[in-house]
Structures are given as C-alpha cells and as structure tokens.
Design an enzyme around this catalytic site. Structure first.
Site, PDB file in Angstrom:
ATOM      1  N   ASP A  16     -23.929  22.027  33.156  1.00 34.89           N
ATOM      2  CA  ASP A  16     -24.304  21.216  31.929  1.00 34.89           C
ATOM      3  C   ASP A  16     -25.167  20.249  31.883  1.00 34.89           C
ATOM      4  O   ASP A  16     -25.163  19.191  32.521  1.00 34.89           O
ATOM      5  CB  ASP A  16     -22.996  20.780  31.354  1.00 34.89           C
ATOM      6  CG  ASP A  16     -22.810  20.072  29.992  1.00 34.89           C
ATOM      7  OD1 ASP A  16     -23.841  19.768  29.432  1.00 34.89           O
ATOM      8  OD2 ASP A  16     -21.819  19.702  29.634  1.00 34.89           O
ATOM      9  N   ASN A  30     -33.678  22.202  16.637  1.00 39.99           N
ATOM     10  CA  ASN A  30     -34.666  22.863  15.273  1.00 39.99           C
ATOM     11  C   ASN A  30     -35.624  21.981  14.664  1.00 39.99           C
ATOM     12  O   ASN A  30     -35.653  20.648  14.658  1.00 39.99           O
ATOM     13  CB  ASN A  30     -33.447  23.533  14.598  1.00 39.99           C
ATOM     14  CG  ASN A  30     -32.749  22.273  13.966  1.00 39.99           C
ATOM     15  OD1 ASN A  30     -32.790  21.547  12.997  1.00 39.99           O
ATOM     16  ND2 ASN A  30     -31.269  22.626  14.436  1.00 39.99           N
ATOM     17  N   GLY A  38     -25.231  25.744  20.761  1.00 42.43           N
ATOM     18  CA  GLY A  38     -25.949  25.754  21.889  1.00 42.43           C
ATOM     19  C   GLY A  38     -26.029  24.541  22.542  1.00 42.43           C
ATOM     20  O   GLY A  38     -25.105  23.477  22.495  1.00 42.43           O
ATOM     21  N   VAL A  39     -27.059  24.229  23.313  1.00 35.93           N
ATOM     22  CA  VAL A  39     -27.360  22.969  24.239  1.00 35.93           C
ATOM     23  C   VAL A  39     -27.534  21.900  22.985  1.00 35.93           C
ATOM     24  O   VAL A  39     -27.323  20.785  23.524  1.00 35.93           O
ATOM     25  CB  VAL A  39     -28.514  23.030  25.025  1.00 35.93           C
ATOM     26  CG1 VAL A  39     -29.871  23.016  24.433  1.00 35.93           C
ATOM     27  CG2 VAL A  39     -28.695  22.033  25.952  1.00 35.93           C
ATOM     28  N   ASP A  40     -28.007  22.079  21.837  1.00 38.63           N
ATOM     29  CA  ASP A  40     -28.284  20.994  20.900  1.00 38.63           C
ATOM     30  C   ASP A  40     -26.918  20.467  20.650  1.00 38.63           C
ATOM     31  O   ASP A  40     -26.652  19.459  20.439  1.00 38.63           O
ATOM     32  CB  ASP A  40     -28.974  21.580  19.739  1.00 38.63           C
ATOM     33  CG  ASP A  40     -29.465  20.524  18.598  1.00 38.63           C
ATOM     34  OD1 ASP A  40     -29.576  19.470  18.971  1.00 38.63           O
ATOM     35  OD2 ASP A  40     -29.453  21.047  17.402  1.00 38.63           O
ATOM     36  N   SER A 123     -35.151  28.012  23.956  1.00 37.29           N
ATOM     37  CA  SER A 123     -35.699  29.327  23.141  1.00 37.29           C
ATOM     38  C   SER A 123     -34.804  30.667  23.519  1.00 37.29           C
ATOM     39  O   SER A 123     -34.905  31.598  22.911  1.00 37.29           O
ATOM     40  CB  SER A 123     -37.001  29.826  22.929  1.00 37.29           C
ATOM     41  OG  SER A 123     -37.770  28.741  21.789  1.00 37.29           O
ATOM     42  N   GLY A 125     -31.655  31.023  23.864  1.00 32.71           N
ATOM     43  CA  GLY A 125     -30.279  31.155  23.388  1.00 32.71           C
ATOM     44  C   GLY A 125     -30.625  31.916  21.945  1.00 32.71           C
ATOM     45  O   GLY A 125     -30.725  32.982  21.645  1.00 32.71           O
ATOM     46  N   TYR A 127     -32.312  31.498  19.687  1.00 32.31           N
ATOM     47  CA  TYR A 127     -33.963  31.925  19.357  1.00 32.31           C
ATOM     48  C   TYR A 127     -34.202  33.125  19.953  1.00 32.31           C
ATOM     49  O   TYR A 127     -35.344  33.494  19.668  1.00 32.31           O
ATOM     50  CB  TYR A 127     -34.761  30.651  19.671  1.00 32.31           C
ATOM     51  CG  TYR A 127     -34.888  29.645  18.555  1.00 32.31           C
ATOM     52  CD1 TYR A 127     -33.703  29.505  17.548  1.00 32.31           C
ATOM     53  CD2 TYR A 127     -35.617  28.434  18.600  1.00 32.31           C
ATOM     54  CE1 TYR A 127     -33.686  28.760  16.682  1.00 32.31           C
ATOM     55  CE2 TYR A 127     -35.484  27.395  17.433  1.00 32.31           C
ATOM     56  CZ  TYR A 127     -34.703  27.416  16.404  1.00 32.31           C
ATOM     57  OH  TYR A 127     -34.455  26.527  15.640  1.00 32.31           O
TER      58      TYR A 127
HETATM   59  N1  AR6 Z   1     -26.396  22.688  29.436  1.00 34.73           N
HETATM   60  C1  AR6 Z   1     -27.479  23.439  29.567  1.00 34.73           C
HETATM   61  N2  AR6 Z   1     -27.799  24.510  29.038  1.00 34.73           N
HETATM   62  C2  AR6 Z   1     -27.159  24.838  27.825  1.00 34.73           C
HETATM   63  C3  AR6 Z   1     -26.265  24.114  27.598  1.00 34.73           C
HETATM   64  C4  AR6 Z   1     -25.484  22.923  28.122  1.00 34.73           C
HETATM   65  N3  AR6 Z   1     -24.647  22.086  27.867  1.00 34.73           N
HETATM   66  N4  AR6 Z   1     -25.531  24.774  26.313  1.00 34.73           N
HETATM   67  C5  AR6 Z   1     -26.168  26.119  26.421  1.00 34.73           C
HETATM   68  N5  AR6 Z   1     -27.253  25.998  27.054  1.00 34.73           N
HETATM   69  P1  AR6 Z   1     -29.927  27.439  22.697  1.00 34.73           P
HETATM   70  P2  AR6 Z   1     -32.480  27.924  21.549  1.00 34.73           P
HETATM   71  C6  AR6 Z   1     -28.245  26.961  27.513  1.00 34.73           C
HETATM   72  O1  AR6 Z   1     -29.192  28.532  21.700  1.00 34.73           O
HETATM   73  O2  AR6 Z   1     -32.376  29.435  21.964  1.00 34.73           O
HETATM   74  C7  AR6 Z   1     -29.505  25.514  18.172  1.00 34.73           C
HETATM   75  O3  AR6 Z   1     -28.665  25.775  17.040  1.00 34.73           O
HETATM   76  C8  AR6 Z   1     -28.187  28.352  26.827  1.00 34.73           C
HETATM   77  O4  AR6 Z   1     -27.334  29.173  27.439  1.00 34.73           O
HETATM   78  O5  AR6 Z   1     -29.245  26.122  22.806  1.00 34.73           O
HETATM   79  O6  AR6 Z   1     -33.842  27.253  21.790  1.00 34.73           O
HETATM   80  C9  AR6 Z   1     -30.592  24.363  17.641  1.00 34.73           C
HETATM   81  O7  AR6 Z   1     -29.930  23.547  16.802  1.00 34.73           O
HETATM   82  C10 AR6 Z   1     -29.464  28.898  26.738  1.00 34.73           C
HETATM   83  O8  AR6 Z   1     -29.972  29.276  27.979  1.00 34.73           O
HETATM   84  O9  AR6 Z   1     -31.216  26.882  22.298  1.00 34.73           O
HETATM   85  C11 AR6 Z   1     -31.398  25.169  17.031  1.00 34.73           C
HETATM   86  O10 AR6 Z   1     -31.175  25.679  15.818  1.00 34.73           O
HETATM   87  C12 AR6 Z   1     -30.377  27.771  26.237  1.00 34.73           C
HETATM   88  O11 AR6 Z   1     -29.536  26.494  26.641  1.00 34.73           O
HETATM   89  C13 AR6 Z   1     -31.430  26.540  18.133  1.00 34.73           C
HETATM   90  O12 AR6 Z   1     -30.129  26.653  18.546  1.00 34.73           O
HETATM   91  C14 AR6 Z   1     -31.110  27.581  24.902  1.00 34.73           C
HETATM   92  O13 AR6 Z   1     -30.175  28.227  24.024  1.00 34.73           O
HETATM   93  C15 AR6 Z   1     -32.448  26.724  19.412  1.00 34.73           C
HETATM   94  O14 AR6 Z   1     -32.193  27.665  20.047  1.00 34.73           O
END
Ligand code: AR6
Length: 174
Positions: A16, A30, A38-40, A123, A125, A127
């Site tokens: 994490d 975003n 997600g990570v956000d 991107s 997840g 995206y």
């Molecule tokens: N620590 C590390 N990595 C993580 C964590 C964490 N706690 N949680 C998820 N991941 P995503 P995107 C990974 O969807 O595709 C949001 O709603 C996850 O498994 O978070 O860039 C934003 O507000 C994946 O490998 O980001 C935007 O609207 C990676 O983080 C949108 O999602 C990225 O997944 C951005 O989408």
C-alpha cells in the site's frame, strides 16, 4: 539492455503506497482533482480531508501533467498528483501522455527536493492502460531521468499486487 548504474536507484515494492516512508508519493488522480477510487481513494483516506481542500484550491490538472500538495497525514511529506491517460486502444497518444505523467512527476519531485519518490502503476486500474506496456514506460522514464539528475536519488515502484510486481521486474530485466 539493463542499465545497472541507474537501476541501483530503482526499487520495486509490493504493498500500500500510503504506508511508505518516502519523501513524496505520486497519486494517480483525475483532471478534476476530485477524490476518486483506487489509489486516489486510498491516498485521500490516509491523508485526511485537508487534502481535498488543497486540491480544490488548485482546481484541476491536464493529463500528462502534475501538481504538488502537502502530504498531510501521510508519512510522505508531499503528494504529487498526476493524471495519466485513459486507455482508448493506443492510437490517441496514450504512451506519450503516460511518459509525460512520469516525467512531470519526477520534475516535481526534484522541485520539492524529494530524495525518495514512490509511484503507483499510473493508469493501469480504472483507466485500463495495459499493465506491461505501462511498466515499460515507467521504467524507461525513470531510467532516463535518473541518468540526467541526482534528485530524486531513488525511485520506488509500488505495486499493489503480484502481477504488477512481475510487470516491473520484466521491464527492469530488459
Ligand atoms: N497502493 C498502491 N497501489 C494501489 C493502491 C494502493 N493503496 N490502490 C490501488 N492501487 P487506479 P488509474 C493500484 O485505478 O487507472 C481514480 O478514481 C491499482 O491496483 O487507482 O490511473 C482516480 O480518481 C492499479 O495498479 O488509477 C481517477 O479517476 C494502480 O494503483 C482514476 O481512478 C492504478 O489504478 C485513475 O485511474
């Protein structure tokens, strides 16, 4: 070809990102800089409500660019919010936008003097950017930056799962 000199300054960890004791963490945000999933979502939850207030003051961020806030309740002192591309099949400049997200985030890390910066797999997840292709771009941009700059000293790729870890390791083996 693996680049041993700069690769010594790249780490892959699984877990994490909000728990990492680094100087700056990168957020996959975003364009509206509004709390998402997600990570956000994880970063907002760990940082606390002051984070959204700071982002509202900034207002927004185009894809491929980055903005910086305080880390608030995170162990990291700074959060670098970058916006990756939404994957539309690869013909809409997604590779270059993702590369730019890494470059601008590294430039922000240098600007705030972060010795260690941690990146999630931007991107890949919500995206939907293909994971191995994203890992190759991440590694390529980190290597290019580290070759030319002393700061950050170290780049940490934080994978949330084993598949993502494997994608970074494969990219680093090239
Ligand atoms: N620590 C590390 N990595 C993580 C964590 C964490 N706690 N949680 C998820 N991941 P995503 P995107 C990974 O969807 O595709 C949001 O709603 C996850 O498994 O978070 O860039 C934003 O507000 C994946 O490998 O980001 C935007 O609207 C990676 O983080 C949108 O999602 C990225 O997944 C951005 O989408």
């Amino acid at each position: 070809m693996a680049d041993d000199t700069v690769d010594d300054r790249i780490d892959v960890v699984q877990g994490d990102i909000t728990r990492l004791d680094v100087d700056a963490v990168v957020n996959a945000a975003n364009k509206q800089l509004k709390r998402g999933g997600g990570v956000d979502g994880a970063i907002h939850k760990a940082a606390g409500p002051e984070l959204q207030k700071a982002l509202d003051g900034i207002g927004g961020c185009p894809a491929g660019e980055a903005v910086v806030t305080d880390g608030f309740n995170l162990p990291a002192g700074h959060i670098i919010h970058t916006v990756g591309p939404v994957w539309h099949g690869g013909d809409e400049g997604e590779d270059e936008t993702l590369a730019s997200a890494y470059r601008t985030s590294l430039a922000k890390a240098e600007e705030v003097g972060a010795a260690r910066v941690a990146f999630p797999a931007i991107s890949t997840g919500v995206y939907n950017f293909p994971q191995e292709r994203a890992a190759e771009i991440a590694v390529q941009e980190a290597r290019a930056w580290l070759r030319e700059h002393d700061t950050p000293q170290r780049v940490v790729f934080c994978a949330f799962d084993a598949m993502t870890t494997a994608a970074y390791e494969k990219a680093l083996a090239r």
